[in-house]
Design an enzyme around this catalytic site. Structure first.
Site, PDB file in Angstrom:
ATOM      1  N   LYS A  52       0.838  -1.207   0.000  1.00  0.00           N
ATOM      2  CA  LYS A  52       0.000   0.000   0.000  1.00  0.00           C
ATOM      3  C   LYS A  52       0.872   1.255   0.000  1.00  0.00           C
ATOM      4  CE  LYS A  52      -3.791  -2.596   1.922  1.00  0.00           C
ATOM      5  NZ  LYS A  52      -4.515  -3.115   3.082  1.00  0.00           N
ATOM      6  N   GLN A  96      -5.018  -1.886   9.235  1.00  0.00           N
ATOM      7  CA  GLN A  96      -4.822  -3.219   8.649  1.00  0.00           C
ATOM      8  C   GLN A  96      -5.412  -4.293   9.567  1.00  0.00           C
ATOM      9  OE1 GLN A  96      -3.336  -3.694   5.527  1.00  0.00           O
ATOM     10  NE2 GLN A  96      -4.096  -5.771   5.793  1.00  0.00           N
ATOM     11  N   ASP A 119     -11.516   2.196   3.159  1.00  0.00           N
ATOM     12  CA  ASP A 119     -11.797   0.760   3.011  1.00  0.00           C
ATOM     13  C   ASP A 119     -13.296   0.511   2.825  1.00  0.00           C
ATOM     14  OD1 ASP A 119      -9.658  -0.984   2.945  1.00  0.00           O
ATOM     15  OD2 ASP A 119      -9.354  -0.956   5.121  1.00  0.00           O
TER      16      ASP A 119
END
Ligand code: NAP
Length: 284
Positions: A52, A96, A119
């Site tokens: 990322k 995460q 997300d």
């Protein structure tokens, strides 16, 4: 013999588009910023976070990494999220997953400001997806839609089967296919006649987490087969949910693992972060 859908190629197109738009934003003094939080030492999470950060550099974003020790408390993590919620340099916040067991994932997801939730896991954004008025789409299902669209195959009216009903992949995947007028069936571990249902699919999306789960006899001739699964074999090799070697002979289009859905997930994260930066600067 089917045609391979290259996630590498399609994701590159998405990232190039994001990079072009970012270059334009920078002329106005705006640089999109993504904050990535990682708690603990999970090696797979470390790989994802590194990818990322690399993607952020490729498209011209600022990335801010917060690597916290395993013993970080929920309160400490919530404090960091709150700080990032109020930081104008940060347009997107990503924590995460999975988190260590003593931290409640939902508490963290719910604490991220919906407008920075790149997300698209926050209940507000999940609700928006349900009614079809979304700013952010969850990265993996959105990436799958790009892959299907890259084939030129029309979704409307097609029989679409999604195997898996997780909040992250299966459920939003089904919703996106439904928004595009697919006739959608969601299968899960309690589904009866799974093989028969799959055999009827014009578009089959596998998000199970089991190597070689989708076999040749479960696939209709000419189906589009998208393999979301990422399974680590004993020999260390990465493979999907689909028995690629045999299914490839029947499908019209198929995604490989690696090099299929995986790169798309990161590309769509970049797209969401760009959208967030535009929203925060009142450009959309
Ligand atoms: P998950 O939360 O474990 O969900 C798996 C789903 O598969 C569940 O709904 C489960 O049904 C269903 N399932 C399990 N065994 C089954 C069976 N025998 N028959 C039918 N359905 C069955 O996993 P996830 O987070 O959705 O991820 C799925 C896979 O995608 C994993 O391999 C993951 O690593 C991968 N993934 C890849 C990306 C990417 O970027 N490429 C992103 C996210 C996830 P129940 O609900 O009934 O238990």
């Amino acid at each position: 013999m089917s045609k391979l859908i290259s996630g590498k190629e399609v994701s590159l197109k998405v990232k190039n588009q994001v990079a072009e738009e970012t270059a334009e934003l920078k002329k106005q003094g705006i640089t999109p910023g993504l904050a990535v939080i990682i708690v603990g030492n999970d090696p797979a999470s470390r790989v994802y976070v590194n990818s990322k950060k690399k993607a952020c550099a490729e498209v011209g974003f600022n990335s801010y990494e917060y690597a916290l020790p395993e013993e970080t408390t929920q309160e400490e993590l919530l404090e960091l999220v709150e700080k990032l919620n109020n930081d104008n340099n940060v347009n997107g916040i990503l924590c995460q997953l999975p988190l260590p067991k003593h931290i409640e994932e939902n508490a963290i997801i719910n604490a991220i400001k919906a407008e920075k939730d790149v997300d698209a896991f926050h209940p507000f954004n999940v609700g928006k997806i349900m009614i079809g008025e979304y700013a952010f789409l969850p990265c993996t299902p959105a990436g799958v839609m790009e892959l299907i669209d890259s084939t030129g195959v029309e979704i409307s009216g097609k029989s679409c089967v999604v195997i898996g009903r997780s909040n992250i992949v299966g459920k939003p995947m089904a919703m996106l296919l439904l928004h595009r007028s697919g006739t959608v069936t969601i299968c899960h571990s309690k589904t009866q006649n799974l093989q028969e249902i799959c055999r009827n699919a014009d578009i089959l999306v596998a998000a199970v987490g089991r190597a070689n789960f989708v076999t040749e006899d479960m696939v209709k001739d000419g189906a589009v087969v998208i393999d979301v699964g990422m399974n680590r074999l004993e020999n260390g090799k990465l493979c999907g949910d689909v028995d690629f070697e045999n299914v490839e002979k029947k499908a019209s289009y198929i995604t490989p693992v690696p090099g299929g859905v995986g790169p798309m997930t990161i590309a769509m994260l970049m797209k969401n972060t760009l959208t967030a930066a535009k929203m925060h600067n009142k450009l959309i």
